[in-house]
Scaffold this motif. Structure first.
Motif, PDB file in Angstrom:
ATOM      1  N   LEU A  27       0.820  -1.217   0.164  1.00 27.96           N
ATOM      2  CA  LEU A  27      -0.111   0.068   0.078  1.00 27.96           C
ATOM      3  C   LEU A  27       0.973   1.386  -0.039  1.00 27.96           C
ATOM      4  O   LEU A  27       1.819   1.256   0.759  1.00 27.96           O
ATOM      5  CB  LEU A  27      -0.868   0.007   1.261  1.00 27.96           C
ATOM      6  N   SER A  28       0.270   2.036  -0.881  1.00 29.71           N
ATOM      7  CA  SER A  28       1.238   3.488  -1.002  1.00 29.71           C
ATOM      8  C   SER A  28       0.973   4.293   0.554  1.00 29.71           C
ATOM      9  O   SER A  28       0.236   4.216   1.119  1.00 29.71           O
ATOM     10  CB  SER A  28       1.000   4.251  -2.071  1.00 29.71           C
ATOM     11  N   MET A  68       7.590  -5.520  -3.170  1.00 28.25           N
ATOM     12  CA  MET A  68       7.847  -4.473  -3.771  1.00 28.25           C
ATOM     13  C   MET A  68       7.438  -3.296  -2.834  1.00 28.25           C
ATOM     14  O   MET A  68       7.006  -3.387  -2.017  1.00 28.25           O
ATOM     15  CB  MET A  68       6.495  -4.076  -5.080  1.00 28.25           C
ATOM     16  N   MET A  69       7.913  -1.990  -2.958  1.00 24.46           N
ATOM     17  CA  MET A  69       7.917  -1.273  -2.022  1.00 24.46           C
ATOM     18  C   MET A  69       7.542   0.223  -2.754  1.00 24.46           C
ATOM     19  O   MET A  69       8.021   0.805  -3.945  1.00 24.46           O
ATOM     20  CB  MET A  69       8.699  -1.062  -1.059  1.00 24.46           C
ATOM     21  N   TYR A  70       6.522   1.355  -1.986  1.00 22.57           N
ATOM     22  CA  TYR A  70       6.474   2.616  -2.443  1.00 22.57           C
ATOM     23  C   TYR A  70       7.533   3.470  -2.001  1.00 22.57           C
ATOM     24  O   TYR A  70       7.909   3.139  -0.942  1.00 22.57           O
ATOM     25  CB  TYR A  70       5.126   3.047  -2.354  1.00 22.57           C
ATOM     26  N   SER A  74       5.081   8.386  -2.180  1.00 24.22           N
ATOM     27  CA  SER A  74       3.949   7.484  -2.965  1.00 24.22           C
ATOM     28  C   SER A  74       4.118   7.793  -4.444  1.00 24.22           C
ATOM     29  O   SER A  74       3.155   7.397  -5.129  1.00 24.22           O
ATOM     30  CB  SER A  74       2.638   7.892  -2.478  1.00 24.22           C
ATOM     31  N   ASP A  75       5.053   8.375  -4.997  1.00 22.41           N
ATOM     32  CA  ASP A  75       5.044   8.480  -6.308  1.00 22.41           C
ATOM     33  C   ASP A  75       5.964   7.532  -7.155  1.00 22.41           C
ATOM     34  O   ASP A  75       5.983   7.875  -8.445  1.00 22.41           O
ATOM     35  CB  ASP A  75       5.623  10.182  -6.673  1.00 22.41           C
ATOM     36  N   ARG A  76       6.776   6.700  -6.387  1.00 27.05           N
ATOM     37  CA  ARG A  76       7.580   5.961  -7.096  1.00 27.05           C
ATOM     38  C   ARG A  76       7.366   4.400  -6.496  1.00 27.05           C
ATOM     39  O   ARG A  76       7.169   4.376  -5.254  1.00 27.05           O
ATOM     40  CB  ARG A  76       9.106   6.316  -7.094  1.00 27.05           C
ATOM     41  N   LEU A  77       7.332   3.502  -7.321  1.00 26.15           N
ATOM     42  CA  LEU A  77       7.121   2.032  -6.964  1.00 26.15           C
ATOM     43  C   LEU A  77       8.486   1.287  -7.262  1.00 26.15           C
ATOM     44  O   LEU A  77       9.082   1.234  -8.420  1.00 26.15           O
ATOM     45  CB  LEU A  77       6.086   1.481  -7.737  1.00 26.15           C
TER      46      LEU A  77
END
Length: 104
Positions: A27-28, A68-70, A74-77
């Motif tokens: 979750l972002s 995966m991670m934000y 919250s603008d990049r993954l």
């Protein structure tokens, strides 16, 4: 695993994407996006959805099953590409992807 949505008061329990198993959800930090992996034809696919429309997939890519991670904004993954395991940083607003150099 399954992906569910429920109201803050516990009402409105709804299973989302019931045809798919969900792996490694992220979750972002701002709570507006959710990324997760699913199995498609024996391989893992990364999918991202907006919180407001959790059933609609924004984009997908081949991925490895190692999470995966934000970014804090919250603008990049960050995720590992499934074909070669290279680490990718994706700008979730523009779709631009950058390959991170391998550690030495």
């Amino acid at each position: 695993y399954s992906l569910w949505r429920v109201g803050l008061d516990g009402s409105g329990l709804e299973r989302l994407r019931p045809e798919e198993g969900v792996y490694q959800p992220a979750l972002s930090p701002d709570g507006t996006r959710l990324a997760y992996a699913v199995v498609v034809n024996g391989g893992f696919r990364l999918r991202e959805v907006r919180r407001a429309a959790l059933g609609a997939v924004l984009w997908e890519a081949e991925t490895a099953r190692n999470g995966m991670m934000y970014s804090p904004a919250s603008d990049r993954l960050l995720f590992a590409r499934g074909t070669d395991g290279q680490m990718i940083v994706r700008n979730v607003n523009t779709g631009e992807e950058r390959i991170l150099p391998a550690a030495r």
